[in-house]
Design an enzyme around this catalytic site. Structure first.
Site, PDB file in Angstrom:
ATOM      1  N   ASP A  30      70.110  43.336  75.800  1.00 34.85           N
ATOM      2  CA  ASP A  30      70.987  43.319  76.975  1.00 34.85           C
ATOM      3  C   ASP A  30      70.786  42.056  77.826  1.00 34.85           C
ATOM      4  OD1 ASP A  30      71.788  46.044  76.312  1.00 34.85           O
ATOM      5  OD2 ASP A  30      69.865  46.657  77.161  1.00 34.85           O
ATOM      6  N   GLY A  32      72.446  39.288  77.539  1.00 37.25           N
ATOM      7  CA  GLY A  32      73.675  38.504  77.660  1.00 37.25           C
ATOM      8  C   GLY A  32      73.891  37.596  76.462  1.00 37.25           C
ATOM      9  N   HIS A  58      77.747  43.974  72.518  1.00 39.85           N
ATOM     10  CA  HIS A  58      77.988  42.695  73.170  1.00 39.85           C
ATOM     11  C   HIS A  58      79.309  42.763  73.923  1.00 39.85           C
ATOM     12  CE1 HIS A  58      75.368  40.323  70.042  1.00 39.85           C
ATOM     13  NE2 HIS A  58      74.658  41.049  70.874  1.00 39.85           N
TER      14      HIS A  58
END
Length: 442
Positions: A30, A32, A58
């Site tokens: 998580d 990014g 994603h």
């Protein structure tokens, strides 16, 4: 070697060939990664997935349209990109097509996706035996997407692959029934609709066939053909790796750099840049040790400002300060050549910001990241307190436009980790906003 002559095929006498750029999560996922891959994919020719399955999540925003990817490489939204799903990935075929159709309805980013996707014939097939986890007496906090049972069958050599599905369906069906019996023997009350599962899979045979290629040959040609920009999109993250993560609260695949070679069928000499994606603080979904977690107002602020909810699970993420001990450990394993720092702007509201720089165990500093969960739960984090910037950074478009204390925060991370000074700071406010401190992104 005596007797050896220049009789090897010319293809095997080529040089190292093209290098691949790898994007990996450096924490518990998580971070990014999808944002970073989306940015790098603008210049890519091929974007690959090497491990995991639809347990990954994603989110990418393009032209104000938000796309959610779980199995498809997120770089597929670039119409010039060839997307490749490697042999290390577990492919749930109904989920693959459902995901594509769902995203097709959102915008034009996925138009023509079936012609741009290549699937390795050695990839294992996922199934809908998701209730497998409901019969486990020991919850690991997984996504319950059925990834674990497939990797278990793969290791037991009873798994089923894409090449099996496309070769002879009757033989495939018999092997599927044997696999179902294995699951039933482990969990006698587990209900499996064998014929229903087979009927679903048979529907996708003709549809998936044009996408399937010998993955090893595909990668070899990609590496040794004309110059190409090849991007590898890691799923999950270092601390979720089956070998190096916070075991047993981990995923079922190798999501560190070694998984790139085994999951795509390529030699390590073709690994080029390795970008570790780092959130400016730390988050974790599910259970397991989390030394820098803040079970207080600070954690609540990070969670709400960062919109920290799992894309795949919908669960709130646990939040805490940035942990540099954890990041150093991830760097030891992956050898990051650069870091991509994301969501720096979430820290805009803090007067002071703490950063974990060391662990103490029984009041003694330890130079390593503990393997054992019970020990990791006992460590005390030693923090350095840095001044916050308490300023909205959403209008910044260059690194120099960041407040001085924000720049110092980035530089502190860089100096402490001793990773070459290539930073890409991608802010949360706009997924397309990039503050470039190097030539990674221009």
């Amino acid at each position: 070697i005596a007797g050896a002559r220049n009789e090897a095929p010319s293809a095997l006498r080529r040089g190292v060939g093209n290098k691949v750029t790898v994007v990996l999560g450096a924490q518990w996922g998580d971070e990014g990664k999808g944002k970073v891959v989306d940015l790098l994919a603008q210049e890519a020719d091929i974007v690959c997935r090497c491990q995991g399955g639809n347990n990954a999540g994603h989110t990418v925003v393009v032209d104000s349209v938000e796309y959610d990817f779980h199995l498809l490489p997120s770089g597929i939204i670039n119409p010039k990109v060839t997307a490749f799903i490697g042999n290390g990935v577990v492919i749930h075929l109904p989920g693959l097509f459902e995901e594509a159709e769902k995203n097709l309805k959102k915008g034009k980013g996925l138009e023509g996706w079936e012609k741009r996707l290549i699937i390795s014939d050695r990839a294992h097939i996922g199934n809908d035996i998701k209730k497998f986890y409901e019969y486990s007496s020991y919850s690991l906090g997984t996504t319950k997407k059925g990834i674990g049972p497939v990797y278990s069958a793969k290791a037991a050599r009873s798994g089923l692959r894409i090449c099996d599905l496309l070769s002879d369906f009757e033989t495939f069906a018999e092997r599927f029934k044997v696999l179902a019996k294995e699951y039933k023997s482990m969990y006698p009350t587990l209900e499996i609709d064998v014929e229903g599962e087979l009927a679903k899979l048979k529907i996708y045979v003709e549809r998936v066939k044009p996408m399937v290629k010998d993955g090893v040959y595909f990668m070899y040609e990609a590496l040794h053909g004309p110059p190409k920009n090849i991007l590898v999109e890691g799923a999950n993250a270092a601390l979720l790796d089956i070998d190096f993560g916070t075991y047993p609260f981990v995923t079922s695949s190798n999501c560190t750099v070694g998984g790139v070679c085994t999951g795509l069928g390529m030699p390590p000499q073709n690994v080029g840049e390795v970008y570790g994606v780092v959130k400016a603080y730390t988050t974790r979904v599910g259970i397991g040790a989390f030394p820098s977690e803040q079970k207080n107002n600070i954690g609540d602020i990070l969670q709400s400002r960062g919109k920290e909810v799992g894309v795949t699970t919908g669960r709130k993420r646990r939040c805490g300060w940035l942990d540099l001990v954890l990041l150093k450990y991830a760097h030891m394993i992956n050898g990051f050549t650069a870091l991509a720092l994301t969501k720096l702007d979430i820290l805009d509201v803090f007067q002071e910001i703490k950063v974990g720089v060391a662990y103490r165990l029984n009041n003694e500093l330890i130079p390593y990241f503990p393997a054992n969960q019970e020990i990791l739960n006992k460590v005390e984090v030693e923090y350095v307190t840095l001044p916050g910037w308490n300023t909205d950074t959403s209008s910044a478009r260059t690194f120099e436009e960041l407040p001085e204390n924000a720049q110092k925060y980035v530089q502190f991370i860089e100096e402490h980790l001793d990773v070459p000074g290539k930073y890409l700071v991608a802010c949360h406010i706009s997924y397309r906003q990039v503050l470039s401190k190097s030539k990674i992104i221009t």
